[in-house]
Write a protein that holds these residues in place. Structure first.
Motif, mmCIF file in Angstrom:
data_model
loop_
_atom_site.group_PDB
_atom_site.id
_atom_site.type_symbol
_atom_site.label_atom_id
_atom_site.label_comp_id
_atom_site.label_asym_id
_atom_site.label_seq_id
_atom_site.Cartn_x
_atom_site.Cartn_y
_atom_site.Cartn_z
ATOM 1 N N VAL A 129 0.357 8.278 -15.379
ATOM 2 C CA VAL A 129 -0.733 7.304 -15.367
ATOM 3 C C VAL A 129 -0.420 6.169 -14.394
ATOM 4 N N THR A 130 0.811 5.694 -14.402
ATOM 5 C CA THR A 130 1.217 4.609 -13.505
ATOM 6 C C THR A 130 1.129 5.052 -12.052
ATOM 7 N N LEU A 131 1.591 6.253 -11.756
ATOM 8 C CA LEU A 131 1.523 6.751 -10.376
ATOM 9 C C LEU A 131 0.079 6.960 -9.941
ATOM 10 N N GLY A 132 -0.764 7.438 -10.848
ATOM 11 C CA GLY A 132 -2.188 7.590 -10.537
ATOM 12 C C GLY A 132 -2.838 6.249 -10.238
ATOM 13 N N ALA A 133 -2.505 5.249 -11.035
ATOM 14 C CA ALA A 133 -3.037 3.902 -10.809
ATOM 15 C C ALA A 133 -2.551 3.356 -9.468
ATOM 16 N N ALA A 134 -1.291 3.570 -9.157
ATOM 17 C CA ALA A 134 -0.742 3.089 -7.883
ATOM 18 C C ALA A 134 -1.455 3.738 -6.709
ATOM 19 N N MET A 144 10.083 -2.266 -16.389
ATOM 20 C CA MET A 144 11.070 -1.840 -17.383
ATOM 21 C C MET A 144 10.488 -0.705 -18.200
ATOM 22 N N LEU A 145 11.244 0.349 -18.283
ATOM 23 C CA LEU A 145 10.861 1.466 -19.136
ATOM 24 C C LEU A 145 11.610 1.353 -20.457
ATOM 25 N N SER A 146 10.983 1.837 -21.496
ATOM 26 C CA SER A 146 11.629 1.823 -22.807
ATOM 27 C C SER A 146 11.632 3.235 -23.378
ATOM 28 N N ALA A 147 12.291 3.389 -24.497
ATOM 29 C CA ALA A 147 12.334 4.699 -25.159
ATOM 30 C C ALA A 147 10.953 5.120 -25.644
ATOM 31 N N ALA A 148 10.026 4.180 -25.756
ATOM 32 C CA ALA A 148 8.664 4.505 -26.194
ATOM 33 C C ALA A 148 7.833 5.123 -25.073
ATOM 34 N N HIS A 149 8.234 4.926 -23.813
ATOM 35 C CA HIS A 149 7.475 5.503 -22.705
ATOM 36 C C HIS A 149 7.681 7.006 -22.646
ATOM 37 N N GLU A 150 6.629 7.698 -22.200
ATOM 38 C CA GLU A 150 6.662 9.151 -22.059
ATOM 39 C C GLU A 150 6.305 9.524 -20.625
ATOM 40 N N GLU A 151 6.486 10.787 -20.293
ATOM 41 C CA GLU A 151 6.172 11.260 -18.943
ATOM 42 C C GLU A 151 4.721 10.975 -18.574
ATOM 43 N N ASN A 152 3.823 11.063 -19.541
ATOM 44 C CA ASN A 152 2.414 10.773 -19.272
ATOM 45 C C ASN A 152 2.238 9.335 -18.788
ATOM 46 N N ASP A 153 3.023 8.413 -19.322
ATOM 47 C CA ASP A 153 2.950 7.021 -18.870
ATOM 48 C C ASP A 153 3.325 6.905 -17.392
ATOM 49 N N ILE A 154 4.299 7.691 -16.973
ATOM 50 C CA ILE A 154 4.708 7.697 -15.564
ATOM 51 C C ILE A 154 3.562 8.236 -14.712
#
Length: 110
Positions: free
Chosen positions: A96-101, A84-94
């Motif tokens: 970071v998540t893709l890098g971790a994946a 779940m994404l929220s309004a607090a998430h930013e492009e950097n969070d995406i």
């Protein structure tokens, strides 16, 4: 804001889902995203789920292993591989998540 935050969340959900699907394909990993917007799931094998019988055929062991490996990278999935994404998430969070994946997929050897 006239729905701007919801539209932004939906756009980020598409970005994250497409990014994960591209990584799954790159590493021949049998998983896919199912995303109607900022709330979506990941499941394996990568086929459509139409009913309970389809759901019960999922590879829960592989899904839990991926979930555990992502947690080791600092990315938390809700139960049953929900994101779940929220309004607090930013492009950097995406990013970071893709890098971790990508790290996880390399580590899992697929």
């Amino acid at each position: 804001e006239n729905g701007r935050a919801l539209r932004r969340m939906a756009e980020m959900g598409v970005h994250l889902g497409r990014g994960l699907d591209a990584l799954f394909q790159k590493y021949s990993f049998p998983m896919k995203s199912n995303r109607p917007g900022p709330i979506f799931t990941l499941h394996s094998p990568p086929r459509d789920i139409r009913n309970y019988r389809d759901y019960m055929k999922l590879d829960f062991d592989l899904m839990r292993r991926f979930q555990k490996e992502m947690l080791l990278e600092g990315i938390w999935f809700m139960q049953r591989m929900n994101l779940m994404l929220s309004a607090a998430h930013e492009e950097n969070d995406i990013d970071v998540t893709l890098g971790a994946a990508e790290k996880v997929l390399r580590r899992m050897g697929r």
